[in-house]
Design an enzyme around this catalytic site. Structure first.
Site: not given
Ligand code: GDP
Length: 322
Positions: A12, A14, A79-80, A83, A124, A126, A148, A178
């Protein structure tokens, strides 16, 4: 001794920036990739000879335990996730498997196989959904509004619980939007910088957008991954908001991009209701006081610099120089 880092979500935006940062710091980097994955490896293809790809899946406990045992990482960055918010409504259980339970499996693997590894969990904004206050701080209540966000809230609290119960060095970074040249053009930031570049080069003559008054807290992905790394270099684990601390509207964004290329945005931009969101998110903006004070960290790139570097990138890309 060379430090070892293990990254999930390597492919991804990031993951690719973090891998570059860690390699530059002399780390040995391992990246988790699903063997059956059809995901795009483009973002890390330039790093293939420097990264070790390991195969495993957040859905599979034993594969994670094997990877952690074999690689013995000093630092683990999760980081997975699944999303994509609209998909989280059509596949809520799968989203929970990856984004929520995947973190349980990873924490359990760390606890059993490498309990002294430092762990970063990508939380996140979110999780705030419809927050009670703005800007949001590390203490703002979570009120997620989609599967999510709910899954991320679970992962956040599991990480904190493992820290408290098992004394793991485990931290959550609550990131806001970001951006970078590695962002897809379905996101408004890259959509605008790419369209501005196309118009400048005579490859397009209009840009249709949705709500110009929508506001976001945008920061550069490189700033965000640096914050993630720094969080794992502290004496004590802690949770931080990673954001720019300011919001800008889509109108300001488009104006800034077009000013940079010397054109008047109003001559090219029209509003198309097709791009309006029926359930526009409320204003999310992160308070960055804690990260500023405790980690002496603040974004290195301003909003204007971010717009300009992305326009520059798209100009080069479209001129065939990238
Ligand atoms: P996200 O909603 O934070 O995941 O990121 P986006 O980049 O997709 O959208 C950011 C904001 O820009 C939202 O509030 C949208 O309503 C607004 N927006 C306005 N015009 C557009 C557009 O043409 N495309 C997208 N994607 N968003 C737009």
């Amino acid at each position: 001794m060379t430090k070892k880092a293990f990254i999930t979500g390597l492919t991804g935006q990031d993951g690719s920036y973090l891998a570059e940062l860690l390699l530059a710091k002399g780390y040995q980097v391992f990246g988790l990739v699903r063997r059956s994955s059809t995901s795009n490896l483009e973002r890390v293809s330039h790093l293939f000879n420097q990264i070790q790809i390991v195969s495993g899946d957040l859905l599979d406990q034993s594969s994670l335990m094997d990877v952690v045992t074999e690689t013995q990482p000093d630092e683990i960055y999760n980081l997975a996730s699944q999303s994509y918010v609209p998909l989280s409504w059509t596949q809520p259980a799968l989203t929970a498997e990856y984004t929520a339970l995947g973190v349980s499996r990873l924490l359990e693997s760390i606890r059993r196989c490498k309990p002294d590894a430092k762990f970063y969990q990508a939380s996140s904004s979110e999780v705030f959904g419809q927050p009670d206050e703005s800007p949001q701080t590390e203490r703002t209540a979570f009120r997620p509004r989609n599967p999510y966000g709910v899954a991320k809230a679970y992962a956040h609290w599991m990480t904190i619980n493992y820290r408290q119960k098992y004394n793991l060095y485990a931290c959550c970074g609550i990131t806001y939007t970001h951006e970078s040249p590695r962002r897809g053009t379905e996101f408004v930031f890259r959509k605008i910088t790419q369209a501005a570049a196309k118009i400048k080069l005579g490859l397009a003559n209009e840009l249709k957008l949705g709500n110009l008054d929508a506001r976001r807290d945008w920061c550069y992905a490189k700033d965000a991954v640096y914050a993630m790394w720094l969080m794992l270099q502290q004496e004590q684990p802690d949770d931080f908001i990673i954001a720019s601390g300011e919001t800008h509207s889509v109108r300001e964004l488009v104006e800034c991009a077009f000013n940079y290329i010397g054109l008047n945005w109003q001559d090219y931009v029209s509003v198309d209701p097709a791009f309006y969101r029926p359930d526009e998110a409320v204003q999310l903006v992160g308070c960055i006081d804690k990260i500023k004070t405790k980690l002496a960290l603040q974004p290195q790139y301003s909003f204007k610099e971010l717009v300009e570097l992305m326009v520059d990138y798209d100009l080069k890309l479209l001129s065939g120089n990238k």
